[in-house]
Design a protein around this motif. Structure first.
Motif: not given
Ligand code: GUN
Ligand code: ZN
Length: 458
Positions: A298, A205-206, A294, A235, A92, A269, A100, A77, A232, A80, A320, A95-96
């Motif tokens: 995380l 993104r996910f 990562s 994860e 995760l 992941h 993030t 990313h 992703h 980041q 990552d 942290w987002l």
């Molecule tokens: N899942 C969704 N966004 C992210 C991200 O920015 N980093 C990670 N590691 N997992 C995510």
């Protein structure tokens, strides 16, 4: 101008095929493509068949140097990097939300984006990354700045404007219409750059931050334009349980139902994939970006990459950043080895008081450094479906390579009598080991993409 490198060369042909030339040559034509590779003793027979190379520039490596393929980062990313090393005491989803999303929202500021992205590309090149699969942000204009920066500095890249239209903070969320329109505009803008080195990449993104409607639309765009896809998967356990609830299916099925699992898809992941999901990946030809740093930072879990590979899934490595704390794929090699060794302990060790864990497997062999080099080079190129162009030294591919110097700090060259008694092969393998286990970007003195030097010799 055509160029011929003479010296020590290493590369891989598959997970378990590591080839070395203790005294070899690689000939690179004017377009940056490999025209010949082999032992120096075969060079005299090769040259008369290749008139273009008469008078070509010759580069002779020193005894302490070797050439290897450029490193491939299958998941990073770029925005980041501005928070690298922060918040890694959180899981995760926290942290987002805490770090993030607020940071990525700042990339509406194009000046900030230009400043960070120039540094990201410069530093990943410095660390030997010749091909990267980058996530930008929701902002298409600043993600285009990242694309232009990679092009300007000569790095090969897959680049995606990130898409997210739900389960995101108000200050960092799109409508479905904007997400789709901006993705289409982003693709058109990349096409205008008129290069095949930079590839627009569909980037939901996910599954948690995209509705099914958006994912289906993105799947259609990818299919119509034959584009790469990145996202992703599986994860973190809380993330997986939310996705299962939202889609009423497995994580992999949620993507597959939207047409997002293709041979040009790389999913980061895949720590907790179930057997049926792995089978689906194999059937679709979808790859995994293994992100060991990562996954540890995380607290996401162990990814058993050998399980994925044995079940027919292609795997490359990802930094990552900034879930991972290093921009270097050489570091990712070490972290992948660490994780694989730790997994071995879990599978084999009789943990006092706990008995053996259910994952017991006394036959488990951890990854070795040669296999990890494969994942970092050809494996990554295969995962990104670019192995027809890059990943190793095969005639017709582009010359994407590193010159590694093992005499530079932090390595030391104590030329002992013992060392000189070793075979040439053993000496080269030990240089490679030292670079992987102890070296860093100071040992990477040259980085080439398509024959062009993009990191100057120091
Ligand atoms: N899942 C969704 N966004 C992210 C991200 O920015 N980093 C990670 N590691 N997992 C995510
Ligand atoms: Zn990621």
């Amino acid at each position: 101008m055509a160029k011929i490198f003479f010296g020590k060369i290493i590369h891989t042909k598959s997970l378990n095929e590591f080839e070395l030339f203790t005294s070899g040559f690689v000939a690179v034509d004017q377009k940056g493509k490999i025209a010949g590779v082999g032992n120096e003793s075969d060079y005299c027979a090769w040259l008369p068949q290749h008139a273009d190379f008469k008078g070509a520039h010759e580069e002779h490596l020193s005894e302490d140097q070797f050439i290897m393929p450029g490193l491939v980062d299958c998941h990073i990313h770029a925005p980041q990097v501005a928070q690298i090393g922060l918040g890694l005491d959180m899981p995760l989803l926290d942290w987002l939300n805490t770090y993030t999303f607020p940071l990525e929202a700042k990339y509406t500021d194009q000046k900030f984006a230009a400043k960070v992205y120039a540094k990201v590309v410069e530093n990943t090149i410095k660390a030997g990354t010749t091909l990267a699969s980058y996530f930008g942000t929701n902002n298409k204009d600043s993600t285009l700045i990242l694309a232009k920066e990679a092009l300007r500095q000569g790095q090969r890249a897959l680049i995606g404007k990130v898409c997210s239209n739900c389960n995101s903070p108000d200050f960092y969320v799109e409508t479905t219409e904007t997400s789709v329109a901006d993705t289409e505009e982003f693709i058109a803008a990349i096409r205008k750059l008129n290069t095949d080195r930079i590839k627009p990449t569909i980037t939901p993104r996910f599954a948690l931050s995209c509705t099914n409607e958006l994912m289906v639309k993105l799947g259609d765009i990818a299919q119509k334009n034959d584009l790469h896809i990145q996202s992703h998967i599986s994860e973190n356990l809380s993330e997986i349980s939310s996705v299962k609830q939202m889609y009423n299916s497995s994580y992999a099925k949620a993507y597959d139902n939207a047409g997002l699992l293709t041979p040009k898809t790389v999913m980061a992941h895949a720590v907790h994939l179930e057997d049926e999901e792995i089978s689906l990946f194999r059937e679709r030809g979808t790859s995994v970006a293994h992100c060991p740093a990562s996954n540890t930072m995380l607290s996401s879990g162990f990814c058993d990459v050998l399980r994925l590979i044995k079940n027919g899934v292609k795997v490359g490595l990802g930094t990552d950043v900034s879930g991972g704390n290093s921009m270097s794929i050489q570091d990712a090699i070490l972290r992948a080895l660490d994780v694989s060794h730790h997994l071995e302990f879990v599978k084999k060790q009789d943990i006092i008081g706990c008995g053996r864990l259910t994952t017991q497997d006394n036959e488990y062999q951890p990854l070795n450094y040669k296999q990890a080099i494969f994942l970092a080079t050809l494996g990554g190129a295969e995962a990104l479906t670019l192995s027809d162009v890059t990943g190793n030294f095969v005639v017709g591919k582009d010359f994407d390579a590193l010159v590694v110097d093992t005499s530079k700090y932090p390595l030391q060259n104590y030329a002992t009598d013992e060392a000189t008694k070793k075979s040439q092969e053993q000496q080269l393998l030990e240089m490679v080991q030292q670079f992987i286990y102890v070296g860093d970007d100071r040992n990477i003195i040259g980085v080439y993409v398509a024959g062009k030097q993009i990191k100057k010799k120091l």
